[in-house]
Design a protein around this motif. Sequence first.
Motif, PDB file in Angstrom:
ATOM      1  N   ASP A  14       0.810  -1.215   0.000  1.00  0.00           N
ATOM      2  CA  ASP A  14       0.000   0.000   0.000  1.00  0.00           C
ATOM      3  C   ASP A  14       0.846   1.269   0.000  1.00  0.00           C
ATOM      4  N   PHE A  15       2.137   1.147   0.311  1.00  0.00           N
ATOM      5  CA  PHE A  15       2.995   2.327   0.300  1.00  0.00           C
ATOM      6  C   PHE A  15       3.237   2.803  -1.137  1.00  0.00           C
ATOM      7  N   VAL A  16       3.347   4.106  -1.323  1.00  0.00           N
ATOM      8  CA  VAL A  16       3.757   4.652  -2.616  1.00  0.00           C
ATOM      9  C   VAL A  16       5.103   4.033  -2.980  1.00  0.00           C
ATOM     10  N   ASP A  17       5.185   3.461  -4.164  1.00  0.00           N
ATOM     11  CA  ASP A  17       6.370   2.688  -4.553  1.00  0.00           C
ATOM     12  C   ASP A  17       7.660   3.478  -4.398  1.00  0.00           C
ATOM     13  N   GLU A  18       7.635   4.730  -4.845  1.00  0.00           N
ATOM     14  CA  GLU A  18       8.845   5.554  -4.774  1.00  0.00           C
ATOM     15  C   GLU A  18       9.279   5.800  -3.333  1.00  0.00           C
ATOM     16  N   TYR A  19       8.302   5.898  -2.432  1.00  0.00           N
ATOM     17  CA  TYR A  19       8.630   6.132  -1.025  1.00  0.00           C
ATOM     18  C   TYR A  19       9.206   4.878  -0.377  1.00  0.00           C
ATOM     19  N   LEU A  20       8.590   3.731  -0.659  1.00  0.00           N
ATOM     20  CA  LEU A  20       9.053   2.486  -0.044  1.00  0.00           C
ATOM     21  C   LEU A  20      10.465   2.131  -0.498  1.00  0.00           C
ATOM     22  N   ALA A  21      10.764   2.403  -1.771  1.00  0.00           N
ATOM     23  CA  ALA A  21      12.098   2.086  -2.297  1.00  0.00           C
ATOM     24  C   ALA A  21      13.196   2.868  -1.588  1.00  0.00           C
ATOM     25  N   GLU A  22      12.818   4.003  -0.980  1.00  0.00           N
ATOM     26  CA  GLU A  22      13.801   4.859  -0.314  1.00  0.00           C
ATOM     27  C   GLU A  22      14.287   4.285   1.015  1.00  0.00           C
ATOM     28  N   SER A  23      13.593   3.287   1.557  1.00  0.00           N
ATOM     29  CA  SER A  23      13.849   2.882   2.943  1.00  0.00           C
ATOM     30  C   SER A  23      14.879   1.763   3.086  1.00  0.00           C
ATOM     31  N   CYS A  24      15.536   1.400   2.002  1.00  0.00           N
ATOM     32  CA  CYS A  24      16.504   0.294   2.045  1.00  0.00           C
ATOM     33  C   CYS A  24      17.931   0.789   1.918  1.00  0.00           C
ATOM     34  N   TYR A  25      18.814   0.123   2.630  1.00  0.00           N
ATOM     35  CA  TYR A  25      20.242   0.426   2.563  1.00  0.00           C
ATOM     36  C   TYR A  25      20.999  -0.898   2.604  1.00  0.00           C
ATOM     37  N   LYS A  26      21.801  -1.121   1.584  1.00  0.00           N
ATOM     38  CA  LYS A  26      22.561  -2.367   1.466  1.00  0.00           C
ATOM     39  C   LYS A  26      21.657  -3.592   1.620  1.00  0.00           C
ATOM     40  N   ARG A  27      20.528  -3.557   0.910  1.00  0.00           N
ATOM     41  CA  ARG A  27      19.560  -4.655   0.808  1.00  0.00           C
ATOM     42  C   ARG A  27      18.816  -4.952   2.102  1.00  0.00           C
ATOM     43  N   GLU A  28      18.853  -4.037   3.044  1.00  0.00           N
ATOM     44  CA  GLU A  28      18.070  -4.197   4.267  1.00  0.00           C
ATOM     45  C   GLU A  28      17.137  -3.009   4.424  1.00  0.00           C
ATOM     46  N   PHE A  38      15.193  -0.364   6.673  1.00  0.00           N
ATOM     47  CA  PHE A  38      15.383   0.223   7.997  1.00  0.00           C
ATOM     48  C   PHE A  38      14.252   1.163   8.420  1.00  0.00           C
ATOM     49  N   GLY A  39      13.429   1.592   7.476  1.00  0.00           N
ATOM     50  CA  GLY A  39      12.392   2.553   7.829  1.00  0.00           C
ATOM     51  C   GLY A  39      11.058   2.224   7.197  1.00  0.00           C
ATOM     52  N   LEU A  40      10.008   2.837   7.743  1.00  0.00           N
ATOM     53  CA  LEU A  40       8.678   2.811   7.143  1.00  0.00           C
ATOM     54  C   LEU A  40       8.304   4.254   6.829  1.00  0.00           C
ATOM     55  N   PRO A  41       7.887   4.531   5.580  1.00  0.00           N
ATOM     56  CA  PRO A  41       7.621   5.916   5.169  1.00  0.00           C
ATOM     57  C   PRO A  41       6.456   6.542   5.931  1.00  0.00           C
ATOM     58  N   MET A  42       6.751   7.616   6.615  1.00  0.00           N
ATOM     59  CA  MET A  42       5.715   8.372   7.328  1.00  0.00           C
ATOM     60  C   MET A  42       5.045   9.360   6.377  1.00  0.00           C
ATOM     61  N   TYR A  43       5.850  10.068   5.615  1.00  0.00           N
ATOM     62  CA  TYR A  43       5.325  10.915   4.551  1.00  0.00           C
ATOM     63  C   TYR A  43       6.416  11.151   3.526  1.00  0.00           C
ATOM     64  N   GLY A  44       6.008  11.597   2.369  1.00  0.00           N
ATOM     65  CA  GLY A  44       6.961  11.866   1.307  1.00  0.00           C
ATOM     66  C   GLY A  44       6.550  13.088   0.524  1.00  0.00           C
ATOM     67  N   GLU A  45       7.460  13.545  -0.318  1.00  0.00           N
ATOM     68  CA  GLU A  45       7.171  14.747  -1.088  1.00  0.00           C
ATOM     69  C   GLU A  45       8.125  14.880  -2.253  1.00  0.00           C
ATOM     70  N   SER A  46       7.731  15.731  -3.176  1.00  0.00           N
ATOM     71  CA  SER A  46       8.611  16.202  -4.225  1.00  0.00           C
ATOM     72  C   SER A  46       8.643  17.727  -4.100  1.00  0.00           C
ATOM     73  N   THR A  47       9.123  18.393  -5.122  1.00  0.00           N
ATOM     74  CA  THR A  47       9.082  19.853  -5.168  1.00  0.00           C
ATOM     75  C   THR A  47       8.358  20.274  -6.433  1.00  0.00           C
ATOM     76  N   PHE A  48       7.632  21.381  -6.361  1.00  0.00           N
ATOM     77  CA  PHE A  48       6.996  21.918  -7.556  1.00  0.00           C
ATOM     78  C   PHE A  48       6.925  23.435  -7.486  1.00  0.00           C
ATOM     79  N   PHE A  49       6.522  24.021  -8.594  1.00  0.00           N
ATOM     80  CA  PHE A  49       6.383  25.471  -8.717  1.00  0.00           C
ATOM     81  C   PHE A  49       4.912  25.819  -8.517  1.00  0.00           C
ATOM     82  N   TYR A  50       4.638  26.836  -7.704  1.00  0.00           N
ATOM     83  CA  TYR A  50       3.255  27.292  -7.576  1.00  0.00           C
ATOM     84  C   TYR A  50       3.209  28.818  -7.608  1.00  0.00           C
ATOM     85  N   TYR A  51       2.072  29.337  -8.042  1.00  0.00           N
ATOM     86  CA  TYR A  51       1.989  30.770  -8.342  1.00  0.00           C
ATOM     87  C   TYR A  51       0.550  31.254  -8.161  1.00  0.00           C
TER      88      TYR A  51
END
Length: 467
Positions: free
Chosen positions: A161-175, A177-190
Amino acid sequence: MNRLKSASAGLFLSALTLSGFYNKLKQNILKATEKYMRLLPGTILLLFFSIIYFFSIASADAGYKGITINALLEGHPTDRAVAKLLPEFEKQTGIRVNIEVLPFEKMTKTGEDILNSKSDRYDVIMDAWVNAVNYAEAGHLEPLDSFINNKRLNRFIDTGDFVDEYLAESCYKRERFGLPMYGESTFFYYRKDIFDKYRIKVPETMEELKEAAAAVKEKSNGEVYGISLRGREGIHSVYIWSTFLWSFGGRWINEQGRSELDSPEAIKAAEFYSDLLNNYGPPGYSGFGWIENRDIFIRGRAAMSIDATVNGAFNEDTKISVVAGKTGYAGVPAAKGIKLKGGNSALVTHQMYINAYSKKKEAAFLFISWATSKKTQLRGLNHEPNSGVSSKTAINSALYNKKFGSFKKTMLESLKKGNPDYLPRVAQGPVIFQKTGEALSRILSGNEKAEEAMKRVNREINDILSE
């Protein structure tokens, strides 16, 4: 049928190894099972095993009753929503959770001090993944895979159920270590109303961005700031400036693992950032972190910004924002004619981790898996303006679309294009961010030319990477 009854009764006796109330209940259920299994074997068996499962969960939770864990979290809508829902978790598991909240800029230093001293003061620590890589490398974080695969402990978690891009961030050396609490990108707003009033084109390049900022300043007689960006020294300014670094064709680290902050592209990005803020930004921008930059826009004082996608939730919150319904969203512009070396929008997750020195790791896992679960995140939307939820279920919900539909499409597009190397994911990351933030502050204040400052910090970072 007799063998079935005998096997079922044996299984039941093994499952309900409780005392007192549960022992009496066990005998009553056994008698009822013997009586009614003759009549409706299929239905009774289904009920029978449901009861076993219920009491196995009750027995497991009973083992944590009276346990208290301590969690160090950052001040963000996500954990404020968790705090409001926390009584439900405590009632369900018997685990008491003490939450301490710190501003994001203080999280890393506090977390480092606690973990480096091998203290068990906090069982759970929250931080951005780019900082937590350092903790994982040092052995300060507990790997989570054994908990995730433990049927006794994984009742809250659904990794799919986790956003794929967020879940992929939680691994280091194939282990993991974290569960995504929240995630974000950056965008332009006006401000759409201001752009319409002054007939300003939505910028597609960095050059057009500067032209738009100048036009707003001139045509509003300075009543509205052309643009607002973060300027506070440290991770705040570095986080947004990194968009400009990539937008001008630069990058942090090359294939040989060496810093490239002395490149012409990096120097140009620093000069451009300083020019924007000093000529078209608000006074006092040097003190602007996430909150200050967010607030000046929702008060209607700035015409443009580049910041975290979670800011859209605040822009559209009619309770606090005067620009709700008046804000447009787009991808981050890039410099004209530049071939990018990586995406110019962020991909950042803030996750929950278990302190490797905690003596209450199972209780800690139950808490972080509950806090990041789809049910908790979905319900949290009723309590806080949090568009950064990490749950697909929450993002695809009718409530999410109602609250955040005006910028959801742009947010998801930014995430898809998000650059995993937007900030360097190396163990030395926190020190690199601090050094770069100091260099940017000298440039923004005019105390040092961009070329000199960037060459200086490049040498410092390469020394750090060589250690």
